[in-house]
Design an enzyme around this catalytic site. Sequence first.
Site, PDB file in Angstrom:
ATOM      1  N   HIS A  61     -63.887 -31.438  -7.143  1.00 33.94           N
ATOM      2  CA  HIS A  61     -63.046 -30.254  -6.996  1.00 33.94           C
ATOM      3  C   HIS A  61     -61.594 -30.535  -7.378  1.00 33.94           C
ATOM      4  CE1 HIS A  61     -66.492 -29.567  -4.233  1.00 33.94           C
ATOM      5  NE2 HIS A  61     -66.448 -28.384  -4.832  1.00 33.94           N
ATOM      6  N   GLU A  95     -61.015 -37.716  -0.928  1.00 31.10           N
ATOM      7  CA  GLU A  95     -61.357 -38.400  -2.177  1.00 31.10           C
ATOM      8  C   GLU A  95     -62.493 -37.633  -2.837  1.00 31.10           C
ATOM      9  OE1 GLU A  95     -62.223 -42.449  -1.212  1.00 31.10           O
ATOM     10  OE2 GLU A  95     -60.164 -42.916  -0.601  1.00 31.10           O
ATOM     11  N   SER A 146     -68.182 -23.576  -6.873  1.00 27.60           N
ATOM     12  CA  SER A 146     -66.858 -23.896  -6.337  1.00 27.60           C
ATOM     13  C   SER A 146     -65.862 -24.370  -7.385  1.00 27.60           C
ATOM     14  CB  SER A 146     -66.974 -24.966  -5.245  1.00 27.60           C
ATOM     15  OG  SER A 146     -67.514 -26.149  -5.788  1.00 27.60           O
TER      16      SER A 146
END
Length: 442
Positions: free
Chosen positions: A381, A377, A200
């Site tokens: 990422h 939070e 990701s």
Amino acid sequence: MRLHSVKCIAISLAAAASVWGTNALAQNKQTNYKFNFGSGKPKAGFTQVAASKVYTDSYGFDFGTSAKSVIRTGKTGGFITSDKPFYFSVAVPEGNYKVTLTLGDPQGTSQTMVKAESRRLMLESTDTKPNEIKKVSFVVNVRVPEISTGGQVKLKPREVGKLDWDDRLTLEFTGAKPCIDAMEIEKADDQITVYLAGNSTVVDQDDEPWAAWGQMIPRFFKPGVSIANHAESGLTLGSFMGSNRLDKVMSLIKPGDYLFIEFGHNDQKEKGPNDGAYKSYTERLKLFVNRAREHKAIPVIVTSTARRSFDDNGKTVNTLGDYPDAARKVAREENVPLIDLNKMVTQFYDALGVDKSKKALVHYPANTFPGQTKALEDNTHFNPYGAYELAKCIVEGIKANNLGLKKYLVDTKPFDPAHPDPIESFNWPLSPKNSTIKPDGN
């Protein structure tokens, strides 16, 4: 969001027939288009497209978005524009496509940004003055789950219907005043293709406010190079292989192409007896390298992005254990170019500091974005600003390794992650919500 009927099938005569049928259909699809969006008589060879043309099975405005036509006399005949992001899709077979846009308003200013597929940045905000017309070109990679050598990619539920995995090329137009006069699309089989394998921190993230460097890097290349981002959230080296993604890449990769490999965040979570940075992770990295070399492609190892974590002295702490060092070790032993993104991201965090570094990641109060009822939070990422700065780090790594790709780079002034760009100067018009506000894993 597009919905596909996706089945993970075994390699068999039935699967081979299915793939053959898909390829046969693809061969019958048109690959070159020329569209004129003005209201005047179109140029020879161009198809006039009205603002009311909705996508059906060939081309048109997509996802319920629309634009309006503006009539102008003179060389363009007018353009399409909107004060909201709008999508235009074209049905094409899998492959690389050179897109050339004619932009501008003969009687006023314009500002256009272009994203492709799942929010890939293709063209940064481009301005024109009154009576100034610009032509810009970039290359978009289009792919489907089917593998020509048999089987298909095992898509996650969140990927079903994702714009990166469908049967069309989709462009998102946004900016203060986008003005699209004409569009030309042509199949570009001669491109150097850079395949991205990762998780990701690399993937084309669907929704705001998440982003990753893999969807920002296309902006830094001119035609001659195409970015094919096969990364997906939650993957390890092993699950990338297990979901047939490496097989998919190997079915497409050709001599002179590149395979950029960045894993570690999820590999770190594997706790089997043969797992670990210097065990399965190292072995699988070498396997990826060897598979690329078997096809005479060029592997590049990228160390994992650092998580945002500070010690009591305000210095970034390594939370990835031995995984970055293991990647460096494999690069040395296998004589593979290394982009030490982990090191550069650490410098980036240290430069921003404990509080300001949050502005590069997904840290937002509740209700900042549609459907976001809880505060975000996320220290792993990145948001678009952070992803853009990381893409610049990758560009510096390409230069430092003297890769052949560097001659295709554009607008790449020297970048030092220890002196990042001001957050305040970053411009990113938000894309419409595509699926869910929360990504699935890492």
